[in-house]
Design a protein around this motif. Sequence first.
Motif, PDB file in Angstrom:
ATOM      1  N   GLU A 182      64.960  -8.258 -29.033  1.00 37.63           N
ATOM      2  CA  GLU A 182      64.947  -9.059 -27.820  1.00 37.63           C
ATOM      3  C   GLU A 182      63.635  -8.812 -27.076  1.00 37.63           C
ATOM      4  OE1 GLU A 182      68.347  -8.306 -25.380  1.00 37.63           O
ATOM      5  OE2 GLU A 182      69.773  -8.556 -27.045  1.00 37.63           O
ATOM      6  N   ALA A 183      63.014  -9.898 -26.617  1.00 39.66           N
ATOM      7  CA  ALA A 183      61.792  -9.802 -25.812  1.00 39.66           C
ATOM      8  C   ALA A 183      62.018 -10.592 -24.529  1.00 39.66           C
ATOM      9  CB  ALA A 183      60.596 -10.362 -26.575  1.00 39.66           C
ATOM     10  N   LEU A 209      57.648  -6.941 -18.555  1.00 34.42           N
ATOM     11  CA  LEU A 209      57.735  -7.258 -19.973  1.00 34.42           C
ATOM     12  C   LEU A 209      58.616  -6.213 -20.633  1.00 34.42           C
ATOM     13  CD1 LEU A 209      53.957  -7.967 -20.736  1.00 34.42           C
ATOM     14  CD2 LEU A 209      55.747  -9.653 -20.320  1.00 34.42           C
ATOM     15  N   SER A 210      59.535  -6.650 -21.485  1.00 33.17           N
ATOM     16  CA  SER A 210      60.462  -5.721 -22.125  1.00 33.17           C
ATOM     17  C   SER A 210      60.648  -6.090 -23.590  1.00 33.17           C
ATOM     18  CB  SER A 210      61.817  -5.743 -21.412  1.00 33.17           C
ATOM     19  OG  SER A 210      62.771  -4.954 -22.111  1.00 33.17           O
ATOM     20  N   LEU A 211      60.584  -5.090 -24.469  1.00 31.82           N
ATOM     21  CA  LEU A 211      60.870  -5.246 -25.890  1.00 31.82           C
ATOM     22  C   LEU A 211      62.027  -4.319 -26.241  1.00 31.82           C
ATOM     23  CD1 LEU A 211      57.230  -5.167 -27.336  1.00 31.82           C
ATOM     24  CD2 LEU A 211      58.577  -7.166 -26.667  1.00 31.82           C
ATOM     25  N   GLU A 224      58.849  -0.957 -22.176  1.00 26.66           N
ATOM     26  CA  GLU A 224      58.667  -1.920 -21.087  1.00 26.66           C
ATOM     27  C   GLU A 224      57.346  -1.682 -20.370  1.00 26.66           C
ATOM     28  OE1 GLU A 224      62.076  -3.040 -18.683  1.00 26.66           O
ATOM     29  OE2 GLU A 224      63.310  -1.576 -19.756  1.00 26.66           O
TER      30      GLU A 224
END
Length: 283
Positions: A182-183, A209-211, A224
């Motif tokens: 998930e991004a 921003l998050s991965l 993040e």
Amino acid sequence: MSFIRLVFFPAILCTLCIGNLAVAQQPSSAEFHDRDHAHGTGHVHDQDRPHFNHPLVAESPSPDTKLRAGVEYSRFSHGDISENLSSFFLEGEYAFHPSFSVEVGLPVVRLNAEGESATTRVGTVEVALKFANFAIGNRGILLGYGIEFGLPTGNDASGIGSDHILELEPFFNIGYWSRRFEAVGFAKFGIPTRQENGEEIETEFGFNLSLLYKVSDRVQGLVELDGESVLSGEEGESEAAATAGLRFRPLTSKLFVGAGVSIPVSRGSELTSRGLLSLFYHF
């Protein structure tokens, strides 16, 4: 122009253009009547309506019904003076519709500055309206937007929030979902209102921003990046931090525990370290 403005302003414009093109294809509410089915992480989704797990710093882009409680500990350095900030928070979100939710966040903040007595007060209560567009959800992409209100529930004299400023924070987001990855990206603008005579006005641009990678049914790893930059007012102020963390499910499919550690990545940052611990319960 700072690095943050140079990189993220074009991204905002692209998101807006894609969102406007996709609105015309937005499914009607009648298309959301089918029952969802569960996937491997215990989170709910269907093929055309991906629902995202909640990151540690960023928000989930999909409307959801959940409770979140946690603590955030940050340490700052202002020249020769250090400052510790502990925030205990409780958040509740309710999805009235798969495309719309309301979220309320209540923080209790403890400020301990070197050479001064520690102060504990209620901080800025936040109320957010979140909208989602699932027009291209069958590709695992969600487009969203909304607005957050920062209520004047703090105290100017203590340095914890404000007792008269009402902050408006419109935001745009985009998320990509796959079976294990998930991004999430958020862009937001902080606009203060109700300033007193002679009070400086500062508008801000912020991003998250998050991965997230699903290691297993019970464990998720996150990286993040979050930050903010002053758009008007006192120039030269910008902050950015990188966070590494884990989320895991200890008991049931609805309860997750998350923990992470942040370090500053911007030059001249006053933040020296940050730790986060959260409990997430999805209904």
